[in-house]
Design a protein around this motif. Structure first.
Motif, mmCIF file in Angstrom:
data_model
loop_
_atom_site.group_PDB
_atom_site.id
_atom_site.type_symbol
_atom_site.label_atom_id
_atom_site.label_comp_id
_atom_site.label_asym_id
_atom_site.label_seq_id
_atom_site.Cartn_x
_atom_site.Cartn_y
_atom_site.Cartn_z
ATOM 1 N N TYR A 39 1.039 -2.793 6.347
ATOM 2 C CA TYR A 39 1.516 -3.923 5.547
ATOM 3 C C TYR A 39 2.333 -4.880 6.408
ATOM 4 N N SER A 94 4.580 -0.073 4.990
ATOM 5 C CA SER A 94 3.822 0.690 5.983
ATOM 6 C C SER A 94 3.565 -0.186 7.205
ATOM 7 N N LYS A 151 13.601 -2.519 -7.966
ATOM 8 C CA LYS A 151 12.278 -2.220 -7.410
ATOM 9 C C LYS A 151 12.382 -2.302 -5.895
ATOM 10 N N ASP A 169 0.804 -1.224 0.000
ATOM 11 C CA ASP A 169 0.000 0.000 0.000
ATOM 12 C C ASP A 169 0.839 1.278 0.000
ATOM 13 N N THR A 170 2.121 1.152 -0.311
ATOM 14 C CA THR A 170 2.978 2.327 -0.450
ATOM 15 C C THR A 170 3.608 2.307 -1.844
ATOM 16 N N THR A 171 4.233 3.398 -2.225
ATOM 17 C CA THR A 171 4.803 3.523 -3.564
ATOM 18 C C THR A 171 5.938 2.531 -3.798
ATOM 19 N N ILE A 172 5.886 1.841 -4.934
ATOM 20 C CA ILE A 172 6.990 0.976 -5.352
ATOM 21 C C ILE A 172 7.878 1.808 -6.267
ATOM 22 N N HIS A 173 9.086 2.073 -5.817
ATOM 23 C CA HIS A 173 10.019 2.885 -6.591
ATOM 24 C C HIS A 173 10.778 1.988 -7.571
ATOM 25 N N PHE A 231 10.404 -0.803 -1.942
ATOM 26 C CA PHE A 231 9.340 -0.056 -1.275
ATOM 27 C C PHE A 231 9.625 -0.009 0.213
ATOM 28 N N THR A 232 9.040 0.965 0.881
ATOM 29 C CA THR A 232 9.114 1.060 2.339
ATOM 30 C C THR A 232 7.794 0.568 2.903
#
Length: 275
Positions: free
Chosen positions: A114, A111, A106, A47-51, A108-109
């Motif tokens: 999660y 949350s 890829k 549920d957070t941005t995947i960079h 992500f941090t």
């Protein structure tokens, strides 16, 4: 404030595909990132941005050495090639040249929500409960892939040959004169290509079982109570991405200093132990 140096674990095999090492999955063994404890559906709930970071084509040379400071991918090539999985290698191998068409990262941090879902996953929770206090699992927070790879191994062979220069004396079965030794050297190259993409490195965050009184509110995973034993409540906490000496020994790992291929930023590279 100085940035925290990232730690990357090298993939244990040349053949792992992105579908096998899922971002957001939970694993129990750092040597087996493709064997997830968590359900396949967990990753879809990020549920957070995947960079996503894409790198331009790159190439380089890896020279034989027990200690080095290099990019993640060249270190991966060094370790896997010596193991014989990528291309021909031997004690006389002098260098390995590589090139790749593209590289992608890829990450992500996760949350708190999660993390709670990951810790509460039935298989993950069961694994930690059986392990008891100190048991741990690892959430994959970053995956690095590469494709269009060509690897060329150069092997140098040499053989000492002694030659007597002088005058032969047949009746005495002797040759009078100086002896010289020369070492003719030949080189052989062995090329291997793979289309990929393959996973060559990954990042993790550690989840660990602790006593409730020892887990701070910042680290405590909400809703992840494991139970009570002898009057002590056990919970799951976030334990960062640092791997201690005992864990390095348990998984047979070694750490080296290196840098990220895309940015040149210093990082820690964790590889299977050679001892």
């Amino acid at each position: 404030m100085a940035s925290i140096r990232k730690s990357y674990f090298l993939s244990p095999s040349w053949s792992l595909e992105p579908a096998e090492v899922s971002l957001g999955s939970v694993i129990a063994n750092l040597n087996c990132p493709h064997k997830a404890l968590s359900a396949e559906s967990l990753s879809s709930e990020i549920d957070t941005t995947i960079h996503i970071v894409e790198a331009k084509p790159s190439s380089g040379v890896v020279k034989s050495s027990k200690k080095w400071s290099a990019g993640l991918f060249s270190t991966f090539i060094h370790v896997i090639t010596i193991g014989g999985e990528v291309s021909y290698s031997s004690m006389s191998t002098s260098e390995v040249e590589y090139s790749c068409e593209s590289m992608e990262t890829k990450r992500f941090t996760p949350s708190p929500a999660y993390i709670t879902k990951a810790a509460g996953n039935d298989s993950v929770k069961a694994h930690l409960k059986i392990g008891g206090w100190g048991a741990k699992v690892f959430l994959i927070t970053g995956v690095k892939t590469v494709q269009g790879v060509t690897i060329t191994t150069t092997e140098e062979k040499g053989q000492d040959t002694k030659v007597q220069i002088g005058v032969e004396i047949p009746t005495a079965q002797l040759t009078v004169g100086p002896k010289i030794t020369y070492n003719p050297s030949t080189s052989q190259t062995h090329a291997t290509t793979t289309a990929g993409p393959i996973v060559f490195a990954f990042e993790v965050e550690k989840l660990r079982v602790n006593r409730k009184g020892q887990a701070t509110s910042r680290k405590f995973v909400d809703g992840a109570m494991l139970g009570r034993k002898d009057g002590v409540q056990y919970v799951i906490e976030r334990a960062g991405n640092d791997i201690d000496e005992d864990e390095m020994e348990d998984f047979g790992l070694e750490a080296f200093s290196g840098h990220e291929d895309e940015t040149g930023v210093e990082c820690q590279i964790i590889v299977p132990s050679t001892e």
